[in-house]
Design an enzyme around this catalytic site. Structure first.
Site, PDB file in Angstrom:
ATOM      1  CB  VAL A  91     -11.616  33.582  27.580  1.00 13.53           C
ATOM      2  CG1 VAL A  91     -10.953  33.508  26.199  1.00 13.53           C
ATOM      3  CG2 VAL A  91     -10.576  33.888  28.656  1.00 13.53           C
ATOM      4  CE  LYS A  92     -17.517  38.305  23.107  1.00 13.91           C
ATOM      5  NZ  LYS A  92     -18.023  39.615  22.639  1.00 13.91           N
ATOM      6  CB  ILE A  93     -13.464  31.259  22.041  1.00  9.11           C
ATOM      7  CG1 ILE A  93     -12.431  31.476  23.153  1.00  9.11           C
ATOM      8  CG2 ILE A  93     -12.862  30.461  20.902  1.00  9.11           C
ATOM      9  CD1 ILE A  93     -11.884  30.185  23.740  1.00  9.11           C
TER      10      ILE A  93
END
Length: 223
Positions: A91-93
């Site tokens: 997951v990219k944040i």
């Protein structure tokens, strides 16, 4: 395949990705909302696209949350993760104050996280401190802003290397040339994501291809 280094392809264009996959040097595929928009991929189509990348041999795929508040980011992540086996999706944040909070909560649940849009050494430090899988600075964008991009990424690499366990890799994006790629390898970064167009330049050296043609011609003359 040496797991000490991860090479990603940075694209949401399946036709483009198919020119590179499957190949054992590729660890995975990175995407972001800008790449999705450019490729004409809607939110609902993202899981299917990334599953296709896994079918083509990617070991991990990355997708970014769409919200800018903690609860929204966590809900976005939950929806994305529901389509994948554990560990397949990173997951990219964005590395904002809220993003660091949301990402830390996901990491506590065993979810691999990339903090992206990392522009300062302290952001890379925080990512490593919190146990991120990756921290993603943008080399090309840093240089466009007048910053010594390689120098700044060298500082970041020094900081993440101070915490070897759990290991956080710099995942350097916005790579525009073979020379930039080689310079990053010299810094010892743990991961790089490249546009598919650069893949051929790295793997298909003209002199090697010419030598192969000569070998094949000579092989045909052997008795």
């Amino acid at each position: 395949m040496n797991e000490d280094f991860h090479l990603y392809l940075d694209s949401a264009d399946l036709a483009e990705l198919k020119t590179c996959l499957p190949h054992p040097v590729v660890h995975g595929v990175t995407t972001n909302p800008t790449l999705l928009k450019r490729a004409g991929v809607g939110r609902g189509d993202v899981p299917g696209l990334l599953k296709r990348c896994l079918d083509l041999g990617a070991r991990q795929v990355q997708a970014q949350v769409y919200s800018n508040d903690v609860d929204g980011m966590l809900e976005d992540a939950k929806v994305l993760l529901s389509h994948f086996d554990r560990g397949q999706l990173v997951v990219k944040i964005p590395a904002t104050r809220q993003g660091l909070d949301a990402g830390a909560r996901l990491i506590a649940e065993g979810v691999p996280v990339t903090w992206t849009a990392v522009y300062a050494p302290e952001q890379a430090h925080f990512a490593a401190q919190l146990g991120a899988a990756y921290a993603a600075p943008y080399l090309g964008r840093l240089e466009d802003s007048g910053v010594d991009g390689l120098g700044l990424i060298a500082q970041m690499q020094s900081l993440v290397a101070q915490r070897p366990s759990p290991r956080t890799r710099l995942l350097v994006a916005s790579i525009r040339s073979r020379e930039a790629y080689l310079s990053l390898l010299a810094l010892g970064v743990g991961a790089i994501t490249i546009p598919p167009r650069l893949f051929a330049e790295l793997l298909d050296h003209p002199a090697t291809l010419a030598a192969e043609r000569g070998f094949l011609a000579d092989a045909g003359d052997l008795t």
